[in-house]
Design a protein around this motif. Structure first.
Motif, short mmCIF file in Angstrom:
data_model
loop_
_atom_site.label_atom_id
_atom_site.label_comp_id
_atom_site.label_asym_id
_atom_site.label_seq_id
_atom_site.Cartn_x
_atom_site.Cartn_y
_atom_site.Cartn_z
N GLY A 12 -4.70 -5.36 1.53
CA GLY A 12 -3.84 -4.70 0.75
C GLY A 12 -3.68 -2.93 1.51
N SER A 13 -5.35 -2.92 1.73
CA SER A 13 -5.67 -1.63 1.83
C SER A 13 -5.29 -1.02 3.82
N VAL A 56 -1.40 11.74 -3.54
CA VAL A 56 -2.63 11.00 -4.65
C VAL A 56 -3.63 11.91 -5.43
N SER A 84 -15.05 4.76 2.02
CA SER A 84 -13.67 4.36 2.48
C SER A 84 -13.53 2.09 2.10
N PRO A 85 -12.82 1.94 1.91
CA PRO A 85 -12.64 0.80 1.77
C PRO A 85 -12.78 0.13 3.12
N LYS A 133 -5.00 3.90 5.56
CA LYS A 133 -5.71 2.85 4.93
C LYS A 133 -5.35 3.66 3.27
N SER A 134 -6.25 3.01 2.23
CA SER A 134 -6.50 2.62 1.09
C SER A 134 -7.69 5.29 0.84
N TYR A 135 -7.08 5.27 0.03
CA TYR A 135 -6.99 6.82 -0.25
C TYR A 135 -8.75 6.72 -0.75
N SER A 136 -9.34 7.68 -0.08
CA SER A 136 -10.31 8.05 -0.69
C SER A 136 -11.21 9.62 -0.70
N LEU A 160 0.46 -1.25 -0.08
CA LEU A 160 0.13 -0.25 0.17
C LEU A 160 1.18 1.08 0.19
N ILE A 161 1.78 1.13 0.38
CA ILE A 161 2.70 2.47 1.00
C ILE A 161 4.29 2.11 0.54
#
Length: 344
Positions: free
Chosen positions: A243-244, A64, A334-335, A325-328, A43-44
């Motif tokens: 993976g989030s 992002v 959100s994931p 966490k994965s970006y929104s 993820l990062i």
């Protein structure tokens, strides 16, 4: 130190065996922090984050690209008007965790518990409690960062930012509900410990049964935490595509120098140490701490007479940690999706 002073050899106390301490040293579930650690590198860019954060005062961001709506045209034209991309910066919120350990060899000299065993025990207890604090903070991160503006579903109701269903229908309806959110498995399913009972029931009905329910839970990785509170429901889940989630650690400048700083012989030393802890669910979690070592005389006569200036060694272990966490870019999305399950 005072807690072991009564076990000197003169009292003929027998040394414990590992089996004797199994209950005292029982390990907690840490499914939340384990989920953040397992796939974080996907993820990062952890190495770059650590490198760029030269000091604790420097803000750290991840660049992002935002989700956007593209106008759909219905007439050809020689005029080209691309929307273009918009970018943003995601800040990292760091929190500091640490603990102290130490030994005075003179106290252990006539003791069945050696200074080395004493120190090893303190380190294990310390890393366990740091991880418990991290697991609690990770649960808070999931709760505050969950998908709060959930769309209506014909399969589940919505209450308090969570989908609600029954234990019986959970595994049948969940894939469809997640797909409506445009999320795809496999998923982390992070839940309260009592949810193991439902999973045990479903997994019992495998091949050769009238119904094979085992296949319903084949697309999930389960993790449990005592920090997840189901409230009035029986089970609470955070469903997150694998993976989030990620967690990144950082230690201060003096500790992360390749050769350390100072020396053990000099009585002051900065360096790093990596400690591992295996949780009840089998997750092995590794933490690298920066430590400051100080050796100096200390008055330990309250523990044993004649130790007014005993040689005492202490280690102070610290790290900073940030959850990601994965970006929104869309508010309320959100994931991380919360689901509550009741008996009926």
């Amino acid at each position: 130190m005072a807690s072991i002073a009564g076990t000197v050899l003169e009292t003929a106390v027998m040394m414990f065996k590992d089996k004797f301490l199994e209950f005292e040293m029982r390990r907690p579930d840490m499914g939340v922090v384990g989920a953040f650690d397992k796939y974080g590198k996907a993820l990062i860019d952890e190495a770059t984050i650590k490198k760029n954060r030269a000091s604790a005062r420097r803000p750290q961001y991840i660049a992002v690209l935002n989700r956007q709506s593209t106008p759909v045209r219905d007439t050809r034209s020689t005029t080209i008007t691309p929307v273009g991309s918009t970018s943003a910066k995601v800040g990292l919120n760091w929190k500091t965790y640490g603990f102290d350990v130490g030994v005075t060899e003179a106290i252990n000299a006539d003791n069945q518990i050696t200074a080395a065993a004493d120190l090893a025990n303190q380190l294990e207890q310390g890393v366990r409690d740091v991880l418990l604090a991290m697991d609690a903070d990770g649960t808070t991160f999931l709760e505050t960062g969950k998908w709060s503006a959930l769309p209506a579903s014909s399969l589940m109701s919505i209450s308090g930012g969570a989908y609600q269903t029954t234990q019986k229908e959970l595994w049948i309806n969940l894939p469809a509900v997640m797909r409506k959110l445009m999320l795809n498995g496999p998923y982390h399913m992070l839940s309260n410990v009592e949810a193991i009972a439902n999973l045990t029931n479903v997994s019992t009905y495998g091949a050769a049964n009238q119904q094979n329910l085992q296949k319903l839970i084949n697309n999930y990785e389960f993790g449990y935490s005592g920090n997840i509170n189901p409230g009035a429901s029986r089970e609470a889940y955070y469903a997150v595509p694998i993976g989030s989630l990620a967690r990144v650690d950082w230690v201060e400048y003096d500790c992360r120098k390749p050769e350390g700083r100072g020396s053990y012989d000099g009585g002051v030393y900065y360096d790093t140490i990596t400690l591992e802890f295996t949780a009840l669910g089998g997750e092995t979690i590794s933490l690298t701490f920066g430590f400051l070592y100080i050796a100096q005389p200390a008055d330990k006569s309250a523990i044993l007479p004649g130790l007014e200036r005993a040689y005492t060694e202490g280690w102070s272990l610290f790290l900073d940690s940030a959850y990601v966490k994965s970006y929104s870019s869309e508010a309320g999305k959100s994931p991380v999706v919360k689901i509550l399950a009741d008996a009926v």
